[in-house]
Write an enzyme that holds these catalytic residues in place. Structure first.
Site, short mmCIF file in Angstrom:
data_model
loop_
_atom_site.label_atom_id
_atom_site.label_comp_id
_atom_site.label_asym_id
_atom_site.label_seq_id
_atom_site.Cartn_x
_atom_site.Cartn_y
_atom_site.Cartn_z
N ASP A 51 -78.12 5.31 -25.96
CA ASP A 51 -77.07 5.66 -25.00
C ASP A 51 -76.81 4.54 -24.00
O ASP A 51 -77.56 3.55 -23.94
CB ASP A 51 -77.43 6.97 -24.26
CG ASP A 51 -78.91 7.05 -23.89
OD1 ASP A 51 -79.59 6.00 -23.84
OD2 ASP A 51 -79.39 8.16 -23.63
N GLU B 16 -76.87 16.94 -23.15
CA GLU B 16 -77.30 17.93 -22.16
C GLU B 16 -77.20 19.34 -22.76
O GLU B 16 -76.59 19.53 -23.81
CB GLU B 16 -76.40 17.83 -20.92
CG GLU B 16 -76.47 16.47 -20.21
CD GLU B 16 -77.76 16.26 -19.41
OE1 GLU B 16 -78.72 17.04 -19.56
OE2 GLU B 16 -77.82 15.28 -18.64
N ASP C 160 -84.52 18.78 -18.22
CA ASP C 160 -83.72 19.93 -18.67
C ASP C 160 -83.66 20.03 -20.20
O ASP C 160 -82.85 20.78 -20.75
CB ASP C 160 -82.29 19.85 -18.10
CG ASP C 160 -81.52 18.62 -18.60
OD1 ASP C 160 -82.12 17.77 -19.30
OD2 ASP C 160 -80.31 18.51 -18.30
N HIS D 197 -82.87 17.55 -22.29
CA HIS D 197 -81.92 16.66 -22.98
C HIS D 197 -82.67 15.60 -23.78
O HIS D 197 -83.77 15.19 -23.42
CB HIS D 197 -80.89 16.04 -22.01
CG HIS D 197 -81.42 15.00 -21.09
ND1 HIS D 197 -81.36 15.12 -19.72
CD2 HIS D 197 -82.00 13.78 -21.31
CE1 HIS D 197 -81.87 14.03 -19.16
NE2 HIS D 197 -82.27 13.21 -20.11
#
Ligand code: F6R
Length: 240
Positions: free
Chosen positions: A66, A141, A134, A136
């Site tokens: 990313d 996400e 979280d 991810h």
């Protein structure tokens, strides 16, 4: 999914050995790389192994997961900069064989071609992942489709807060990124995930004991045939 528990030093060494074995077996391996704090010690071990002559990366091809939208590769928080600083500048890799998604200019065009580009090299042989608090993986996400390929993503508020530790001010953290999708990641032949510290404990518990759900992006890995989760005691602390 296989689970390995150890100190950060131990698990980073073991993951580095997986990479070294892979490249020794296939010198032109295609490696999938991550940024962030989690893989830092792995990369330090790879630098050491390269410097001591145990392994050469000269024919290796890499793809990173990313990149932040809006940051040039020369920006000190861009993921291209991170990879150069923490790995590529210290090993014998040919930089033209290292691929990091672009965050500026024709980034959309490049992102749309990324999965085909990976496939043109025969796919990723070994992929390293971190995990967000979280759940991810890359910048996928909660709510991201399990069928997603490389795409533009909005960062969750919790990710912006987590990553703000690396910026002068939270207002400087980009809110969008380009990221390999969950399907792009699942296309890798072998996957290792590393998680350390208490703030990863909930995500690891959900990954190892929860159901497969798009609300928990990492849970896509449950169906992959060759995944090993490397954790330290703190990250593993809620599992048992
Ligand atoms: C980075 C990436 C992210 C990180 C995750 C954990 O390329 O893909 O998913 O792996 O945000 O980050 P750290 O390791 O900094 O806790």
């Amino acid at each position: 999914m296989k689970v390995v528990v150890g100190t950060n030093e131990e698990i980073s060494k073991q993951i580095a050995e997986e990479f070294i074995k892979q490249v020794q077996k296939k010198p032109n391996s295609v490696l999938g790389l991550a940024t962030g704090t989690s893989p830092l010690q792995v990369y330090a071990n790879l630098v050491e192994a390269n410097k001591s002559g145990r392994v050469s990366f000269k024919d290796v091809v890499t793809f990173n997961l990313d990149e932040y939208i809006g940051l040039e590769g020369t920006h000190n928080q861009s993921y291209r900069y991170f990879m150069n600083e923490n790995l590529f500048n210290h090993i014998d890799i040919d930089k033209s064989k290292t691929h990091v998604l672009k965050g500026v200019g024709d980034y959309l065009d490049y992102a749309n071609k990324y999965d085909d580009l990976i496939a043109s090299f025969g796919g990723i042989d070994l992929q390293i992942l971190g995990i967000g608090s979280d759940g991810h993986i890359a910048f996928n996400e909660p709510g991201t489709s399990f069928d997603s390929l490389t795409h533009v993503a909005d960062l969750a508020e919790s990710t912006i807060v987590d990553n703000s530790r690396l910026f002068n001010d939270i207002s400087e953290v980009p809110t969008k990124a380009v990221t390999m999708g969950l399907k792009s990641i699942m296309n890798a032949k072998k996957i290792v995930l590393i998680a350390t510290g208490k703030n990863k404990a909930k995500a690891i518990k959900e990954l190892l004991t929860g159901d497969k759900s798009e609300e928990n992006p990492a849970s896509v890995l449950i169906d992959h045939p060759d995944v090993t989760i490397y954790v330290d005691k703190d990250a593993y602390s809620l599992v048992k």
